[in-house]
Design a protein around this motif. Structure first.
Motif, PDB file in Angstrom:
ATOM      1  N   HIS A 110       0.834  -1.204   0.000  1.00 23.80           N
ATOM      2  CA  HIS A 110       0.000   0.000   0.000  1.00 23.80           C
ATOM      3  C   HIS A 110       0.873   1.261   0.000  1.00 23.80           C
ATOM      4  O   HIS A 110       0.633   2.207  -0.757  1.00 23.80           O
ATOM      5  CB  HIS A 110      -0.934  -0.009   1.213  1.00 23.80           C
ATOM      6  N   PHE A 111       1.891   1.282   0.852  1.00 27.09           N
ATOM      7  CA  PHE A 111       2.806   2.410   0.923  1.00 27.09           C
ATOM      8  C   PHE A 111       3.521   2.611  -0.411  1.00 27.09           C
ATOM      9  O   PHE A 111       3.607   3.737  -0.924  1.00 27.09           O
ATOM     10  CB  PHE A 111       3.813   2.198   2.053  1.00 27.09           C
ATOM     11  N   ALA A 112       4.028   1.536  -0.988  1.00 33.15           N
ATOM     12  CA  ALA A 112       4.743   1.627  -2.271  1.00 33.15           C
ATOM     13  C   ALA A 112       3.827   2.153  -3.374  1.00 33.15           C
ATOM     14  O   ALA A 112       4.225   3.027  -4.154  1.00 33.15           O
ATOM     15  CB  ALA A 112       5.307   0.261  -2.658  1.00 33.15           C
ATOM     16  N   ASP A 113       2.605   1.651  -3.431  1.00 27.45           N
ATOM     17  CA  ASP A 113       1.652   2.122  -4.436  1.00 27.45           C
ATOM     18  C   ASP A 113       1.396   3.617  -4.276  1.00 27.45           C
ATOM     19  O   ASP A 113       1.315   4.353  -5.252  1.00 27.45           O
ATOM     20  CB  ASP A 113       0.334   1.352  -4.340  1.00 27.45           C
ATOM     21  N   GLU A 114       1.267   4.053  -3.031  1.00 26.63           N
ATOM     22  CA  GLU A 114       1.027   5.473  -2.728  1.00 26.63           C
ATOM     23  C   GLU A 114       2.193   6.338  -3.209  1.00 26.63           C
ATOM     24  O   GLU A 114       1.992   7.389  -3.821  1.00 26.63           O
ATOM     25  CB  GLU A 114       0.843   5.602  -1.216  1.00 26.63           C
ATOM     26  N   MET A 115       3.405   5.893  -2.957  1.00 22.57           N
ATOM     27  CA  MET A 115       4.587   6.657  -3.357  1.00 22.57           C
ATOM     28  C   MET A 115       4.728   6.704  -4.882  1.00 22.57           C
ATOM     29  O   MET A 115       4.947   7.766  -5.459  1.00 22.57           O
ATOM     30  CB  MET A 115       5.853   6.036  -2.739  1.00 22.57           C
ATOM     31  N   ILE A 116       4.588   5.550  -5.525  1.00 21.67           N
ATOM     32  CA  ILE A 116       4.781   5.465  -6.975  1.00 21.67           C
ATOM     33  C   ILE A 116       3.706   6.234  -7.731  1.00 21.67           C
ATOM     34  O   ILE A 116       3.957   6.788  -8.804  1.00 21.67           O
ATOM     35  CB  ILE A 116       4.836   3.980  -7.410  1.00 21.67           C
ATOM     36  N   ALA A 117       2.507   6.331  -7.155  1.00 16.26           N
ATOM     37  CA  ALA A 117       1.389   7.001  -7.815  1.00 16.26           C
ATOM     38  C   ALA A 117       1.464   8.524  -7.726  1.00 16.26           C
ATOM     39  O   ALA A 117       0.712   9.213  -8.424  1.00 16.26           O
ATOM     40  CB  ALA A 117       0.068   6.521  -7.228  1.00 16.26           C
ATOM     41  N   GLU A 118       2.353   9.053  -6.890  1.00 16.30           N
ATOM     42  CA  GLU A 118       2.470  10.507  -6.769  1.00 16.30           C
ATOM     43  C   GLU A 118       2.820  11.122  -8.131  1.00 16.30           C
ATOM     44  O   GLU A 118       3.684  10.613  -8.842  1.00 16.30           O
ATOM     45  CB  GLU A 118       3.551  10.892  -5.758  1.00 16.30           C
ATOM     46  N   ARG A 119       2.154  12.217  -8.459  1.00 14.97           N
ATOM     47  CA  ARG A 119       2.443  12.919  -9.706  1.00 14.97           C
ATOM     48  C   ARG A 119       3.874  13.456  -9.659  1.00 14.97           C
ATOM     49  O   ARG A 119       4.274  14.114  -8.700  1.00 14.97           O
ATOM     50  CB  ARG A 119       1.467  14.067  -9.875  1.00 14.97           C
ATOM     51  N   GLY A 120       4.656  13.125 -10.682  1.00 15.00           N
ATOM     52  CA  GLY A 120       6.056  13.535 -10.720  1.00 15.00           C
ATOM     53  C   GLY A 120       7.016  12.396 -10.430  1.00 15.00           C
ATOM     54  O   GLY A 120       8.216  12.529 -10.651  1.00 15.00           O
ATOM     55  N   VAL A 121       6.491  11.280  -9.932  1.00 12.56           N
ATOM     56  CA  VAL A 121       7.328  10.086  -9.773  1.00 12.56           C
ATOM     57  C   VAL A 121       7.359   9.411 -11.139  1.00 12.56           C
ATOM     58  O   VAL A 121       6.333   9.018 -11.680  1.00 12.56           O
ATOM     59  CB  VAL A 121       6.779   9.133  -8.687  1.00 12.56           C
ATOM     60  N   ARG A 122       8.547   9.350 -11.722  1.00 13.50           N
ATOM     61  CA  ARG A 122       8.680   8.849 -13.101  1.00 13.50           C
ATOM     62  C   ARG A 122       8.707   7.324 -13.180  1.00 13.50           C
ATOM     63  O   ARG A 122       8.114   6.744 -14.059  1.00 13.50           O
ATOM     64  CB  ARG A 122       9.953   9.391 -13.740  1.00 13.50           C
ATOM     65  N   HIS A 123       9.458   6.698 -12.305  1.00 16.77           N
ATOM     66  CA  HIS A 123       9.625   5.243 -12.320  1.00 16.77           C
ATOM     67  C   HIS A 123       9.564   4.751 -10.890  1.00 16.77           C
ATOM     68  O   HIS A 123      10.081   5.394  -9.992  1.00 16.77           O
ATOM     69  CB  HIS A 123      10.991   4.836 -12.897  1.00 16.77           C
ATOM     70  N   GLY A 124       8.962   3.601 -10.690  1.00 13.97           N
ATOM     71  CA  GLY A 124       8.932   3.020  -9.362  1.00 13.97           C
ATOM     72  C   GLY A 124       8.914   1.503  -9.452  1.00 13.97           C
ATOM     73  O   GLY A 124       8.348   0.938 -10.385  1.00 13.97           O
ATOM     74  N   HIS A 125       9.563   0.875  -8.483  1.00 21.28           N
ATOM     75  CA  HIS A 125       9.610  -0.588  -8.463  1.00 21.28           C
ATOM     76  C   HIS A 125       9.687  -1.054  -7.012  1.00 21.28           C
ATOM     77  O   HIS A 125      10.408  -0.480  -6.195  1.00 21.28           O
ATOM     78  CB  HIS A 125      10.840  -1.081  -9.228  1.00 21.28           C
ATOM     79  N   LEU A 126       8.942  -2.107  -6.713  1.00 18.69           N
ATOM     80  CA  LEU A 126       8.968  -2.713  -5.382  1.00 18.69           C
ATOM     81  C   LEU A 126       9.438  -4.150  -5.518  1.00 18.69           C
ATOM     82  O   LEU A 126       8.850  -4.935  -6.259  1.00 18.69           O
ATOM     83  CB  LEU A 126       7.569  -2.669  -4.745  1.00 18.69           C
ATOM     84  N   GLN A 127      10.500  -4.489  -4.817  1.00 19.92           N
ATOM     85  CA  GLN A 127      11.022  -5.852  -4.771  1.00 19.92           C
ATOM     86  C   GLN A 127      10.770  -6.391  -3.376  1.00 19.92           C
ATOM     87  O   GLN A 127      11.250  -5.810  -2.400  1.00 19.92           O
ATOM     88  CB  GLN A 127      12.516  -5.868  -5.079  1.00 19.92           C
ATOM     89  N   CYS A 128       9.997  -7.472  -3.263  1.00 16.27           N
ATOM     90  CA  CYS A 128       9.589  -7.996  -1.955  1.00 16.27           C
ATOM     91  C   CYS A 128      10.256  -9.321  -1.635  1.00 16.27           C
ATOM     92  O   CYS A 128      10.483 -10.145  -2.526  1.00 16.27           O
ATOM     93  CB  CYS A 128       8.084  -8.205  -1.925  1.00 16.27           C
ATOM     94  N   LEU A 129      10.498  -9.530  -0.348  1.00 18.12           N
ATOM     95  CA  LEU A 129      10.993 -10.812   0.170  1.00 18.12           C
ATOM     96  C   LEU A 129      10.228 -11.110   1.449  1.00 18.12           C
ATOM     97  O   LEU A 129      10.144 -10.241   2.320  1.00 18.12           O
ATOM     98  CB  LEU A 129      12.493 -10.727   0.507  1.00 18.12           C
ATOM     99  N   THR A 130       9.699 -12.308   1.554  1.00 20.84           N
ATOM    100  CA  THR A 130       9.034 -12.645   2.816  1.00 20.84           C
ATOM    101  C   THR A 130      10.098 -12.891   3.872  1.00 20.84           C
ATOM    102  O   THR A 130      11.249 -13.194   3.562  1.00 20.84           O
ATOM    103  CB  THR A 130       8.152 -13.911   2.657  1.00 20.84           C
ATOM    104  N   ALA A 131       9.717 -12.712   5.118  1.00 29.13           N
ATOM    105  CA  ALA A 131      10.660 -12.882   6.222  1.00 29.13           C
ATOM    106  C   ALA A 131      11.187 -14.300   6.250  1.00 29.13           C
ATOM    107  O   ALA A 131      10.480 -15.248   5.947  1.00 29.13           O
ATOM    108  CB  ALA A 131       9.976 -12.536   7.543  1.00 29.13           C
ATOM    109  N   GLU A 132      12.445 -14.434   6.629  1.00 25.77           N
ATOM    110  CA  GLU A 132      13.072 -15.755   6.705  1.00 25.77           C
ATOM    111  C   GLU A 132      12.285 -16.641   7.656  1.00 25.77           C
ATOM    112  O   GLU A 132      11.807 -16.194   8.686  1.00 25.77           O
ATOM    113  CB  GLU A 132      14.507 -15.626   7.196  1.00 25.77           C
ATOM    114  N   GLY A 133      12.115 -17.900   7.270  1.00 30.28           N
ATOM    115  CA  GLY A 133      11.325 -18.810   8.069  1.00 30.28           C
ATOM    116  C   GLY A 133       9.883 -18.828   7.630  1.00 30.28           C
ATOM    117  O   GLY A 133       9.121 -19.709   8.003  1.00 30.28           O
ATOM    118  N   ASP A 134       9.463 -17.857   6.833  1.00 28.84           N
ATOM    119  CA  ASP A 134       8.107 -17.792   6.295  1.00 28.84           C
ATOM    120  C   ASP A 134       7.997 -18.557   4.981  1.00 28.84           C
ATOM    121  O   ASP A 134       6.948 -18.613   4.406  1.00 28.84           O
ATOM    122  CB  ASP A 134       7.722 -16.328   6.038  1.00 28.84           C
ATOM    123  N   GLU A 135       9.104 -19.055   4.489  1.00 27.90           N
ATOM    124  CA  GLU A 135       9.113 -19.648   3.155  1.00 27.90           C
ATOM    125  C   GLU A 135       8.680 -21.028   3.201  1.00 27.90           C
ATOM    126  O   GLU A 135       8.288 -21.895   3.259  1.00 27.90           O
ATOM    127  CB  GLU A 135      10.502 -19.537   2.550  1.00 27.90           C
TER     128      GLU A 135
END
Length: 135
Positions: A110-135
């Motif tokens: 949600h936070f990443a979507d909010e940041m990337i959607a701001e007018r003037g943000v040209r490029h945005g990318h979110l790379q996620c990793l689940t916490a260790e032990g959650d795999e």
């Protein structure tokens, strides 16, 4: 380890071979294993109840009206997710920010979507990793 046989059309196989060569894989199996692992990590990171880590990167126009303050305000509003932020001036007009985040994956997304959607943000990318032990 199991051996499996898959069928790929010629174009997809050509793409796989190019990707394998470009990334230095010794064989197709290594490339396919990494592609599958990455897909599984991304799938797990989309589950709302998961805890994890993420790297949010975005390029924005630093002189766009009030954009820098809106981005900082959003970061402060979600301070509990932030581990560290790196700010780089990449040109006279643009800045690159990289934020390391930790917390609930739904909140991070949600936070990443909010940041990337701001007018003037040209490029945005979110790379996620689940916490260790959650795999």
């Amino acid at each position: 380890m199991q051996r499996v046989t898959i069928t790929l059309d010629d174009d997809l196989l050509t793409t796989l071979d190019a990707l394998s060569e470009h990334h230095g894989y010794r064989n197709r199996s290594e490339a396919i294993r990494d592609i599958l692992r990455n897909a599984l990590v991304q799938e797990k990171s989309q589950q709302a109840d998961r805890q994890g880590y993420a790297v949010l990167s975005y390029v924005y126009e630093h002189e766009k009206r009030d954009l820098a303050s809106r981005l900082v305000s959003s970061q402060h509003h979600h301070h509990d997710l932030s581990v560290a932020t790196l700010h780089v001036h990449i040109s006279h007009e643009d800045c690159l920010e990289i934020a390391v985040l930790k917390g609930n994956m739904h909140e991070i997304k949600h936070f990443a979507d909010e940041m990337i959607a701001e007018r003037g943000v040209r490029h945005g990318h979110l790379q996620c990793l689940t916490a260790e032990g959650d795999e």
